[in-house]
Design a protein around this motif. Structure first.
Motif, PDB file in Angstrom:
ATOM      1  N   LYS A   1      -2.014 -34.447  -0.213  1.00 54.59           N
ATOM      2  CA  LYS A   1      -2.993 -33.709   0.600  1.00 54.59           C
ATOM      3  C   LYS A   1      -3.682 -32.629  -0.235  1.00 54.59           C
TER       4      LYS A   1
ATOM      5  N   LEU B   1      -6.421 -36.118  -0.563  1.00 54.66           N
ATOM      6  CA  LEU B   1      -6.226 -37.485  -0.070  1.00 54.66           C
ATOM      7  C   LEU B   1      -5.640 -37.459   1.332  1.00 54.66           C
ATOM      8  N   ASN B   2      -5.930 -38.486   2.082  1.00 59.06           N
ATOM      9  CA  ASN B   2      -5.368 -38.589   3.420  1.00 59.06           C
ATOM     10  C   ASN B   2      -3.991 -39.245   3.316  1.00 59.06           C
ATOM     11  N   ALA B   3      -2.970 -38.539   3.713  1.00 60.80           N
ATOM     12  CA  ALA B   3      -1.604 -39.080   3.641  1.00 60.80           C
ATOM     13  C   ALA B   3      -0.783 -38.487   4.766  1.00 60.80           C
ATOM     14  N   GLU B   4       0.060 -39.303   5.352  1.00 63.09           N
ATOM     15  CA  GLU B   4       0.944 -38.822   6.417  1.00 63.09           C
ATOM     16  C   GLU B   4       2.370 -39.276   6.132  1.00 63.09           C
TER      17      GLU B   4
ATOM     18  N   ASN C   1      -1.145 -44.197   4.290  1.00 66.67           N
ATOM     19  CA  ASN C   1      -2.542 -43.774   4.371  1.00 66.67           C
ATOM     20  C   ASN C   1      -3.097 -44.206   5.732  1.00 66.67           C
TER      21      ASN C   1
ATOM     22  N   ASP D   1      -5.914 -44.103   6.960  1.00 69.10           N
ATOM     23  CA  ASP D   1      -7.235 -44.741   6.915  1.00 69.10           C
ATOM     24  C   ASP D   1      -7.126 -46.244   6.674  1.00 69.10           C
TER      25      ASP D   1
END
Lengths: 345, 264
Positions: free
Chosen positions: A238, A242-245, A140, A142
């Motif tokens: 995503k 949600l913010n995910a990489e 995440n 963030d």
């Protein structure tokens, strides 16, 4: 408040109804259709909506039955000779077990129109690869900085208490632990080095979940910020807003192909081939390539989207690492038991 | 009924028993030896039994006041109590378990309340803790003790407690010597249901307890679906069945004891 009464006749009808519902898969096959096992969730939705009309056009009815890889194998093993599914959708970790237990059979590639569209790495003798997941680190942005690799997760204090691990039940975890064993030990089988990391650090043990499914739920709740996952996990997160990489660790990303296999004893072989062909169809794979599934298309006619090609290009496919699952499965029992006892200690 | 019992209960149980003694060369005790040969497995078994007992205690402590409230209430309020008790059972155990993940997480209401009251200096997660699991199990299994309790109390006469009151007994004395003995058959039935449900509750144990708190159903699931060692899984299942079965049998025998359940 009305009393709830169940007389003998009603009870008999309920039992008969329950028994009849359990026969639905058999009835589907008896009517010329097939029962295809698919992963639950977005896979199931996508396969049902896209492949059902294609298989119907070929003259067969398709029943998509959601089941996780382990459940697929368990059900087929429980009914030898009369498999619960005509086809399985599993990864090589489970495929090795299916071959060892004589649950699947080699296919005849000449019966698949789309066979020639597949790269050699996707032309398995036990069935075609419909997509390939790349395993690595999901994080995440963030909450934590972009990790360089697995060493970072153990040594950089920015990740302390924010990483979730899981046991050797998960193929993704097994592949990650073999890489971690390479970093901190003498080679991919040196799992003692991995166990020592967990033994020496109580924070690591506290972050271990029972299954990978729970990691997704914990990530949603902000309980964890990093876990070992795949490109598909990122796509799913995503799609939930949600913010995910995704990060490919510096040690490389092992490939986790997803294959369709023909079960031994399937009564609908023709329908099974029609279904495999539908799953390899360029139009179908182009649809699966879009969110929320974002599956890598194995049909070479399908152009890669920017999202997909940022993770994996067709040129990289041949160079992906494919773990030796037969070798891994030999140790898996021992590794699983040792890890469970270590974490619970 | 006999036919149904044979088809749906005795046959699967017989198969489970047969599997538990299966080995590569025929009938063997190796699966049981493997289970009991590892001290970790014994610890898991005792953890499972302990969780069952703790949940029984927790549900009893909450169930008795709710039962008494039901008993003292009028017809309409009684319907409300039964309805509210049934509502959680109308949702899937999986849904209830995932709701508890939200409640017990760092961002959840418990953590925020503790933080707001100044009792903790930072958000605290109760996930992957035995206490968090116990809270969830108590809430999930509470209807299993309330429903038998209210079934008993619904047909319990008010005359006996009133007679005790007229004879000069205080509230606590009435509770201990009159009401609790009257409730005992319902409590015993509830204890059996709660204990059986808790000790076999794989989903909640795995999702809330995490990997640090291991219970027997998790061992069985792993052997069945990951390691595919069905004979060992069957042996573990038999051990769980016999352990919980012995305790439930003891409770069932107590529930038939005339003096204990107030039929003397």
């Amino acid at each position: 408040m009305n009393e709830f009464r169940l007389n003998r006749r009603m009870f008999g009808m309920l039992v008969a109804g329950a028994a009849a519902s359990s026969l639905l898969p058999s009835m589907a096959r008896a009517s010329g259709g097939l029962v295809a096992a698919t992963f639950p969730g977005s896979w199931e939705d996508a396969y049902r909506s896209v492949l059902t009309p294609l298989v119907k056009a070929a003259g067969y009815d398709l029943t998509v039955a959601p089941a996780l890889s382990q459940d697929q194998l368990t059900k087929v093993m429980a009914s030898p000779g009369a498999p619960a599914f005509d086809t399985l959708l599993i990864s090589p970790g489970q495929m090795a077990i299916a071959i060892e237990n004589d649950l699947i059979v080699k296919i005849d590639p000449t019966r698949l129109k789309n066979w020639s569209k597949l790269a050699p790495a996707f032309q398995g003798e036990y069935g075609p690869t419909v997509t390939v997941q790349i395993d690595g680190i999901v994080y995440n942005p963030d909450v934590v900085p972009k990790p360089k690799g697995y060493r970072d997760l153990f040594e950089n204090p920015a990740y302390a208490g924010k990483v979730s691990w899981t046991g050797f039940d998960s193929n993704t975890a097994v592949m990650a632990y073999t890489q971690i064993a390479q970093i901190f030990g003498t080679g991919p089988d040196d799992m003692d080095a991995v166990f020592k990391l967990f033994k020496d650090n109580a924070d690591l043990r506290a972050g271990v979940t029972d299954t990978t499914n729970h990691q997704m739920a914990l990530y949603q709740q902000g309980e964890i910020a990093v876990f070992m996952g795949s490109t598909n996990n990122v796509a799913h997160l995503k799609s939930l807003g949600l913010n995910a990489e995704f990060v490919q660790p510096e040690t490389g990303s092992p490939a986790s192909p997803v294959n369709i296999h023909l079960t031994k004893g399937s009564a609908n072989v023709d329908a099974a081939y029609a279904y495999m062909d539908a799953a390899l169809d360029a139009g179908a794979q182009a649809t699966f390539e879009a969110p929320p599934t974002e599956m890598f298309p194995t049909n070479s006619d399908v152009e890669l989207t920017p999202n997909i090609s940022s993770v994996l290009t067709r040129d990289q496919v041949a160079g992906l690492a494919y773990p030796d699952w037969v070798s891994i499965n030999k140790y898996r029992d021992e590794w699983t038991s040792t890890f469970i006892a270590l974490i619970a200690s | 009924m006999l036919l149904l019992s044979v088809v749906f209960f005795a046959t699967p149980l017989g198969l489970l028993l047969a599997f538990s003694f299966a080995g590569p060369t025929g009938v063997t005790l190796d699966n049981f030896a493997e289970f009991f040969g590892d001290p970790f497995n014994f610890k898991v078994l005792t953890n499972t039994m302990r969780l069952g007992f703790e949940t029984v205690i927790g549900t009893t402590l909450l169930g008795i006041p709710i039962g008494l409230f039901y008993w003292h209430s009028g017809r309409r309020m009684r319907q409300v109590v039964v309805f509210l008790s049934l509502i959680p059972m109308l949702t899937s155990n999986v849904v209830r378990t995932f709701a508890w993940i939200v409640i017990l997480s760092r961002q959840g209401p418990i953590s925020q309340a503790l933080l707001g009251l100044g009792l903790t200096g930072a958000p605290t997660s109760l996930l992957s803790t035995e206490f968090g699991l116990l809270l969830a199990m108590v809430q999930i299994d509470l209807p299993l003790i309330i429903l038998p309790l209210v079934a008993i109390l619904a047909r319990t006469s008010r005359q006996l407690p009133e007679a005790a009151e007229v004879a000069g007994a205080g509230h606590w004395r009435i509770l201990v010597t009159v009401l609790l003995p009257m409730m005992l058959p319902g409590l015993l039935a509830g204890w059996i249901l709660v204990f059986a449900s808790t000790s076999a509750s794989y989903v909640t144990q795995a999702a809330i307890g995490g990997a640090r708190n291991v219970y027997v159903p998790q061992l069985i699931t792993r052997q069945v679906g990951v390691l595919f060692n069905w004979p060992l899984a069957s042996a573990i299942a038999m051990v769980l069945l016999l352990s919980t079965g012995a305790l439930l049998m003891a409770l069932a025998l107590i529930s038939r004891h005339r003096r204990l359940v107030g039929h003397a």
